[in-house]
Design an enzyme around this catalytic site. Structure first.
Site, PDB file in Angstrom:
ATOM      1  N   ASP A  67     -12.011  -0.943  -4.896  1.00  0.00           N
ATOM      2  CA  ASP A  67     -11.852  -2.311  -4.396  1.00  0.00           C
ATOM      3  C   ASP A  67     -12.542  -2.548  -3.055  1.00  0.00           C
ATOM      4  O   ASP A  67     -12.994  -1.601  -2.396  1.00  0.00           O
ATOM      5  CB  ASP A  67     -10.362  -2.686  -4.305  1.00  0.00           C
ATOM      6  CG  ASP A  67      -9.482  -1.530  -3.820  1.00  0.00           C
ATOM      7  OD1 ASP A  67     -10.022  -0.578  -3.227  1.00  0.00           O
ATOM      8  OD2 ASP A  67      -8.254  -1.586  -4.025  1.00  0.00           O
ATOM      9  N   ASN A 136       4.712  -2.046  -3.551  1.00  0.00           N
ATOM     10  CA  ASN A 136       5.139  -2.987  -4.597  1.00  0.00           C
ATOM     11  C   ASN A 136       4.669  -2.551  -5.976  1.00  0.00           C
ATOM     12  O   ASN A 136       4.743  -3.312  -6.940  1.00  0.00           O
ATOM     13  CB  ASN A 136       4.621  -4.398  -4.284  1.00  0.00           C
ATOM     14  CG  ASN A 136       3.096  -4.460  -4.256  1.00  0.00           C
ATOM     15  OD1 ASN A 136       2.419  -3.466  -4.488  1.00  0.00           O
ATOM     16  ND2 ASN A 136       2.550  -5.634  -3.983  1.00  0.00           N
ATOM     17  N   HIS A 138       1.499  -1.767  -6.780  1.00  0.00           N
ATOM     18  CA  HIS A 138       0.115  -2.120  -7.148  1.00  0.00           C
ATOM     19  C   HIS A 138      -0.759  -0.877  -7.246  1.00  0.00           C
ATOM     20  O   HIS A 138      -0.508   0.128  -6.593  1.00  0.00           O
ATOM     21  CB  HIS A 138      -0.484  -3.177  -6.201  1.00  0.00           C
ATOM     22  CG  HIS A 138      -0.876  -2.694  -4.845  1.00  0.00           C
ATOM     23  ND1 HIS A 138      -0.745  -3.478  -3.715  1.00  0.00           N
ATOM     24  CD2 HIS A 138      -1.429  -1.540  -4.406  1.00  0.00           C
ATOM     25  CE1 HIS A 138      -1.200  -2.815  -2.670  1.00  0.00           C
ATOM     26  NE2 HIS A 138      -1.615  -1.636  -3.060  1.00  0.00           N
ATOM     27  N   GLU A 143      -2.037  -6.655  -8.170  1.00  0.00           N
ATOM     28  CA  GLU A 143      -0.701  -6.942  -7.662  1.00  0.00           C
ATOM     29  C   GLU A 143       0.265  -7.214  -8.809  1.00  0.00           C
ATOM     30  O   GLU A 143      -0.168  -7.415  -9.947  1.00  0.00           O
ATOM     31  CB  GLU A 143      -0.769  -8.169  -6.733  1.00  0.00           C
ATOM     32  CG  GLU A 143      -1.716  -8.015  -5.552  1.00  0.00           C
ATOM     33  CD  GLU A 143      -1.178  -7.080  -4.467  1.00  0.00           C
ATOM     34  OE1 GLU A 143      -0.226  -6.314  -4.727  1.00  0.00           O
ATOM     35  OE2 GLU A 143      -1.733  -7.097  -3.355  1.00  0.00           O
TER      36      GLU A 143
HETATM   37  C1  F6R Z   1      -7.096   1.297  -1.997  1.00  0.00           C
HETATM   38  C2  F6R Z   1      -6.201   0.864  -3.035  1.00  0.00           C
HETATM   39  C3  F6R Z   1      -4.755   0.562  -2.764  1.00  0.00           C
HETATM   40  C4  F6R Z   1      -4.041   1.708  -2.059  1.00  0.00           C
HETATM   41  C5  F6R Z   1      -2.568   1.387  -1.876  1.00  0.00           C
HETATM   42  C6  F6R Z   1      -1.859   2.469  -1.067  1.00  0.00           C
HETATM   43  O1  F6R Z   1      -8.406   1.484  -2.502  1.00  0.00           O
HETATM   44  O2  F6R Z   1      -6.645   0.720  -4.107  1.00  0.00           O
HETATM   45  O3  F6R Z   1      -4.130   0.295  -3.985  1.00  0.00           O
HETATM   46  O4  F6R Z   1      -4.187   2.865  -2.827  1.00  0.00           O
HETATM   47  O5  F6R Z   1      -2.416   0.168  -1.217  1.00  0.00           O
HETATM   48  O6  F6R Z   1      -2.355   2.481   0.223  1.00  0.00           O
HETATM   49  P1  F6R Z   1      -2.010   3.663   1.237  1.00  0.00           P
HETATM   50  O7  F6R Z   1      -2.638   4.892   0.670  1.00  0.00           O
HETATM   51  O8  F6R Z   1      -2.654   3.269   2.530  1.00  0.00           O
HETATM   52  O9  F6R Z   1      -0.526   3.745   1.283  1.00  0.00           O
END
Ligand code: F6R
Length: 259
Positions: A67, A136, A138, A143
């Site tokens: 992303d 959450n 995701h 989301e």
């Molecule tokens: C990032 C991504 C997000 C993160 C998620 C967890 O490329 O795809 O889904 O993996 O938000 O983020 P952290 O690792 O910072 O807790």
């Protein structure tokens, strides 16, 4: 779905790096699916160590990131391109022309998203996809409410994700509201998926992903549909799982030949 609970973040990261390294060694022309965020940082550090100390060779590998924020240039310190370059790409020998991060500044975002999915296919598909998970539930920026078979697309970020990411920006109002993300359907097409989670803040999302129903409210629960998905957590992130899980990848016992 295989669940592996490691003692701590270091052990979790080492196992994930080992799994990626196995793919790279087995097929030097492999395609890696990569994530940003704090979770995979330990894994990237270990891959860098393996490259420098053990000669792990990425010279023929390619990568696709999950992303990128819409409207954020690759040179911006909070762009995912910048994150990947500084935390991994510049420390290993993967050719930069083989790395792909969605372009948050694309003039035609929808055409770019369609191109991204086509490009993954053109490179032969993703061999191993690394994922983190949001509090959450995701995965990537899919989301709650995202359709299971969604393709790479632009999305509006959830309120909780904006709050979670505010720590990386000067002001909460600086956090981008939109992102480009690989779809859940795109992620499910990877040959192997490895989701990493550490800290107690991920415990609820992990329990819902592993032991709950497949539901759009918990996007990561769609991974139950994947035939080769491994969830690796530390003990804190496993804290709300009802069942007990092993701490090493499962292995069939050797069958003794009868004489
Ligand atoms: C990032 C991504 C997000 C993160 C998620 C967890 O490329 O795809 O889904 O993996 O938000 O983020 P952290 O690792 O910072 O807790």
């Amino acid at each position: 779905m295989e669940v592996i609970v490691k003692k701590d973040y270091e052990q979790m990261s080492r196992l994930a790096a080992q799994m990626i390294a196995d793919v790279v060694r087995e097929n030097p022309r492999c395609v890696l699916g990569l994530a940003t965020g704090s979770t995979p940082l330990g894994t990237y550090k270990e891959l860098i160590r393996m490259h420098k100390k053990e000669g792990l060779d990425f010279s023929q590998a390619a990568s696709f990131n999950l992303d990128e924020y819409v409207g954020v240039k690759p040179t911006h310190k909070q762009s995912y391109w910048y994150f990947m370059y500084h935390n991994l790409f510049r420390h290993i020998n993967i050719p930069l022309e083989n790395v792909h991060v969605p372009d948050g500044t694309a003039a035609d975002v929808e055409a770019h998203c369609a191109w991204y999915d086509d490009e993954i296919e053109r490179w032969g598909g993703i061999d191993i996809q690394i994922l983190g998970i949001g509090g959450n539930g995701h995965i990537a920026f899919n989301e709650p409410g995202t359709a299971v078979f969604s393709r790479t697309n632009w999305v509006a970020l959830d309120k909780r994700t904006i709050e979670d990411n505010a720590r990386f920006f000067k002001r909460k109002s600086d956090v981008p509201r939109f992102a480009i993300t690989m779809g859940i359907g795109t992620i499910l097409e990877a040959r192997r998926v490895v989701l990493l989670a550490n800290k107690a803040s991920k415990a609820e999302a992990i329990a819902a992903t592993v032991e709950g129903p497949i539901t759009a409210i918990v996007p990561a629960s769609a991974l139950q549909l994947h035939p080769n998905c491994t969830i690796i957590t530390d003990r804190a992130a496993a804290g709300k799982l009802k069942r007990k899980y092993g701490s090493t990848p499962r292995k069939l016992p050797k069958v003794r030949k009868k004489k």
